[in-house]
Design a protein around this motif. Structure first.
Motif, PDB file in Angstrom:
ATOM      1  N   SER A   1       0.826  -1.442   0.035  1.00  0.00           N
ATOM      2  CA  SER A   1       0.430   0.181  -0.068  1.00  0.00           C
ATOM      3  C   SER A   1       0.829   1.388  -0.107  1.00  0.00           C
TER       4      SER A   1
ATOM      5  N   ALA B   1       0.606   4.416  -2.723  1.00  0.00           N
ATOM      6  CA  ALA B   1       0.796   5.405  -2.516  1.00  0.00           C
ATOM      7  C   ALA B   1       2.133   6.320  -3.050  1.00  0.00           C
TER       8      ALA B   1
ATOM      9  N   VAL C   1      -3.246   6.640  -0.354  1.00  0.00           N
ATOM     10  CA  VAL C   1      -3.472   5.757  -1.782  1.00  0.00           C
ATOM     11  C   VAL C   1      -4.909   6.564  -2.015  1.00  0.00           C
TER      12      VAL C   1
END
Length: 425
Positions: free
Chosen positions: A254, A258, A289
């Motif tokens: 993640s 991002a 994100v």
């Protein structure tokens, strides 16, 4: 409703906007004046009493050519569903069937308040023309899928270049681009070539990513890395990449998403129906994100209703975390209406002077909208598509009082094709 001339301008009177009654004047394709008691000449005047004006929805992942497959196969896991039912059924779809499907998909999306969709299917030329004719917006990519076959890869590359040469019938509303179906259907050679073409032509790239546990496990076994890491190794993570599903994503991945500025799309109804898993909403939010929402296709959803999708997105995040405060109505609303146009650089998502005139008129007298203590809450948790009274895209009224131009013709064509298709399968 009063009509004048060629309807290049609209005046909406006495509409509920941001908690107040006001008038909204639209000229050509932009919001020009927003103030009470406007006195301006317009080609079309709409009575906004008992209605609210809101931003429309951006469906960030779907397959419009699959609409005739709604209900063809249900209640099966993804790979069995794809390999045994959907892919064989798609081979029986004719050009006429796909075109009817796309028209039906656009109609269904308009009827539920969507003015933009991010597609991943075939027949891009016809799809772009349908979008141009029906007055909405779309990202229409050429979809790559060679199943690691060199002959097919070469064929796809040639067809991609042919697609990139096609004229855009509505460049103010249609974004051309490319798509790689997934790491399990696209070879490394084709993946990297597609990334190079995106960079060369400044295109957006759409990818199915980490949709199922099996996909993630097989990627780890075959390549020794996660799906997200594999995509990153192709150079495909970036500010113009859209990852659909992204269910099996670690906190570390993640952070990578991002940092790259990549957009992700959660498709909660499809993922739940196929039992693929739950999107890590709060993990993605905490990482920073850009999260958007999509319906996936009617073959796996089984509709294109973004109002329904918002509710499922919120509920799935809450039940996954055990925290009812996560995925608030406001968070989900931003994912559905604001994050997508920001990502694509479209001056929309908010109703303000100077912005592109994309909006919905919501019927506040509909049973699911009463009482109206919190409009966003009602839209995320309560509203159905019947609340959408009118749809305006790029300053053009494309649905009024729930009627869309050529609606009967579109329904007739789809019905005729579905009867023929049912006999074939």
């Amino acid at each position: 409703m009063k009509k004048r001339g060629n309807m290049s301008s609209l005046l909406i009177k006495n509409i509920f906007l941001n908690g107040c009654l006001t008038d909204v004047f639209i000229d050509k394709n932009k919001f020009c004046k927003i103030a009470p008691a406007l006195s301006v000449a317009a080609d079309l005047e709409i009575d906004g009493r008992d209605k609210a004006l809101i931003s429309p929805f951006y469906n960030m992942h779907t397959h419009t050519g699959m609409n005739l497959l709604r209900g063809i196969s249900d209640d099966k896991p993804l790979m069995e569903w794809l390999q045994k039912d959907i892919w064989p059924a798609e081979e029986r779809l004719t050009d006429e069937d796909v075109i009817a499907s796309v028209r039906l998909s656009v109609l269904e999306m308009v009827k539920s308040g969507t003015v933009f969709f991010c597609d991943m299917y075939s027949h891009q030329k016809q799809t772009m023309q349908i979008v141009a004719d029906m007055g909405i917006r779309a990202f229409v990519p050429f979809a790559e899928m060679d199943f690691f076959n060199e002959k097919e890869r070469i064929s796809r590359q040639k067809r991609t270049l042919d697609y990139l040469k096609l004229p855009n019938p509505a460049p103010d509303r249609i974004i051309k681009g490319l798509a790689c179906h997934s790491v399990y259907t696209v070879s490394e050679e084709l993946f990297k070539w597609t990334v190079e073409k995106c960079r060369e032509f400044g295109l957006f790239l759409h990818i199915h990513a980490a949709e199922t546990k099996t996909e993630e496990e097989e990627c780890q076994k075959k390549y020794g890395c996660s799906v997200i890491e594999r995509i990153k190794s192709y150079g495909a993570l970036g500010k113009q990449t859209i990852l659909a599903h992204a269910v099996y994503v670690s906190p570390k991945d993640s952070q990578k998403i991002a940092k790259a500025g990549t957009c992700v799309v959660t498709c909660p109804c499809s993922n739940m129906k196929l039992a693929s898993g739950l999107f890590p909403f709060q993990q993605m939010m905490n990482a920073g994100v850009c999260i958007t929402i999509g319906t996936d296709s009617t073959a796996s959803n089984n509709n294109l209703n973004m109002l329904e999708e918002m509710k499922f997105a919120a509920l799935s995040a809450k039940i996954q975390s055990g925290d009812p405060s996560e995925a608030s109505a406001e968070d989900i609303w931003n994912c559905a209406v604001l994050n997508a146009p920001r990502f694509f650089g479209i001056n929309a998502g908010k109703i303000e002077e100077g912005a592109l005139a994309d909006c919905l008129l919501i019927d506040l007298k509909n049973v699911s909208m009463l009482p109206n203590y919190n409009l966003v809450s009602n839209l995320v948790y309560s509203a159905g598509s019947e609340c959408v009274h009118s749809v305006i895209c790029n300053g053009r009224l494309i649905m009024h009082d729930r009627k869309v131009f050529n609606e009967e013709e579109i329904l007739f064509e789809a019905s005729a094709c579905s009867k023929k298709f049912k006999k074939e399968i």
